[in-house]
Scaffold this active site. Structure first.
Site, PDB file in Angstrom:
ATOM      1  N   CYS A 121     -26.614   5.227 -13.658  1.00  0.00           N
ATOM      2  CA  CYS A 121     -25.450   4.904 -12.984  1.00  0.00           C
ATOM      3  C   CYS A 121     -25.136   6.062 -11.829  1.00  0.00           C
ATOM      4  CB  CYS A 121     -24.325   5.168 -14.008  1.00  0.00           C
ATOM      5  SG  CYS A 121     -23.734   6.696 -14.591  1.00  0.00           S
ATOM      6  N   PHE A 260       0.501   6.813   0.134  1.00  0.00           N
ATOM      7  CA  PHE A 260       1.703   5.660   0.180  1.00  0.00           C
ATOM      8  C   PHE A 260       2.375   6.046   1.471  1.00  0.00           C
ATOM      9  CE2 PHE A 260       1.199   5.665  -4.593  1.00  0.00           C
ATOM     10  CZ  PHE A 260       0.713   4.317  -4.667  1.00  0.00           C
ATOM     11  N   LYS A 262       4.220   4.992   4.441  1.00  0.00           N
ATOM     12  CA  LYS A 262       5.232   3.916   4.773  1.00  0.00           C
ATOM     13  C   LYS A 262       6.268   4.377   5.769  1.00  0.00           C
ATOM     14  CE  LYS A 262       3.212   0.746   2.218  1.00  0.00           C
ATOM     15  NZ  LYS A 262       1.976   1.668   1.452  1.00  0.00           N
ATOM     16  N   PRO A 263       6.660   3.681   6.721  1.00  0.00           N
ATOM     17  CA  PRO A 263       7.656   4.147   7.583  1.00  0.00           C
ATOM     18  C   PRO A 263       8.856   4.856   6.911  1.00  0.00           C
ATOM     19  CG  PRO A 263       7.209   1.790   8.005  1.00  0.00           C
ATOM     20  CD  PRO A 263       6.491   2.237   6.947  1.00  0.00           C
ATOM     21  N   ARG A 265       8.846   7.150   4.407  1.00  0.00           N
ATOM     22  CA  ARG A 265       8.546   7.714   3.134  1.00  0.00           C
ATOM     23  C   ARG A 265       6.799   7.900   3.170  1.00  0.00           C
ATOM     24  NH1 ARG A 265       7.513   4.325  -1.825  1.00  0.00           N
ATOM     25  NH2 ARG A 265       6.139   5.985  -2.009  1.00  0.00           N
TER      26      ARG A 265
END
Length: 279
Positions: A121, A260, A262-263, A265
């Site tokens: 793997c 995460f 975002k506008p 935050r």
């Protein structure tokens, strides 16, 4: 459903294609109509005549990809280690033929020899789990970024995704100046490839892009953190989540990792001291 039209890239391969599709809406089966698709082709990086890796990628900005991959994988130390480069069609895909300095090519051959005969793997052939991650010199704390400017950068992230805007099928990686201005970026069907393209562009830009941060439209895996840190990036913003291993690697190499985004935050995982506006 036949392909109706294909745009050709300068390297003689298509970047987007148009295909007739049927849109399904409950109780309203619509007639076939054109829909844009992002191209995905095999791209081989060939160093001094020896194929090293084949990646599925969007067939654009491949020189930046080759430089960024070579830097983020530790194959080269600076773009000056590459003496020449050519993108050529090959076997239903593309080859980036790279003329590498003798010193760096010897190091690459030693690495390939150490991996010879290993199967499985990819983790199975590593003697210690600590060896999965490349040794990274801890980053200095020279950069800062004002989180108040992040909203504007998020708004303009799609500006570097012309194919994504047509197809909804690409990831983006952009360089943010300390002012929050989006200086430029790249897109690709592969998030790692988009980041490598950006890192290659940044290396070519030199001092103009020396300060700032990376913003990616995807999640932040440990590879994204590792590639950024290998190229001296101190701050990485991701629109989506971060993995546990990404956070561990970021903590260890002194990279400020934020997810995460975002506008208004964001989730700060590591080393918040570089971020203005964090109490």
């Amino acid at each position: 459903m036949n392909i109706l039209h294909t745009k050709k890239h300068k390297n003689a391969t298509s970047v987007t294609g148009v295909r007739e599709v049927v849109l399904w809406k409950r109780d309203n089966l619509q007639q076939p109509q054109p829909d844009m698709l992002a191209e995905e082709v095999p791209v081989a990086l060939v160093y001094n005549g020896i194929s090293h890796v084949v990646m599925m990628a969007s067939p654009k900005d491949l020189e930046e990809f080759a430089i960024g991959f070579s830097l983020s994988e530790g194959i080269i130390e600076t773009p000056a280690d590459i003496y020449g480069m050519e993108v050529v069609p090959s076997c239903n895909g593309l080859e980036v033929q790279i003329d590498l300095s003798s010193r760096r090519f010897m190091g690459l051959k030693e690495r390939r020899r150490a991996l010879a005969g290993r199967t499985g793997c990819g983790v199975c052939g590593v003697e210690q789990l600590n060896d999965i991650g490349k040794p990274i010199v801890p980053l200095p704390f020279t950069q800062t970024f004002d989180l108040a400017t992040l909203d504007n950068a998020l708004t303009h992230l799609t500006d570097v995704q012309p194919i994504g805007q047509l197809s909804g099928c690409t990831h983006a990686a952009a360089w943010l100046l300390p002012s929050g201005e989006l200086a430029g970026g790249h897109e690709d069907v592969g998030r790692h490839v988009a980041l490598d393209k950006l890192l290659g562009h940044r290396a070519r830009a030199g001092e103009r892009w020396a300060s700032g941060a990376v913003l990616v439209s995807s999640r932040a895996s440990y590879e994204m953190v590792q590639k950024s840190a290998m190229c001296g990036v101190e701050i990485l913003f991701a629109v989506s989540a971060a993995t546990t291993l990404a956070v561990e690697v970021a903590e260890r190499c002194n990279l400020t990792l934020v997810g995460f985004c975002k506008p208004g935050r964001a989730t700060i995982y590591t080393h918040p001291q570089r971020l203005v506006g964090v109490k």
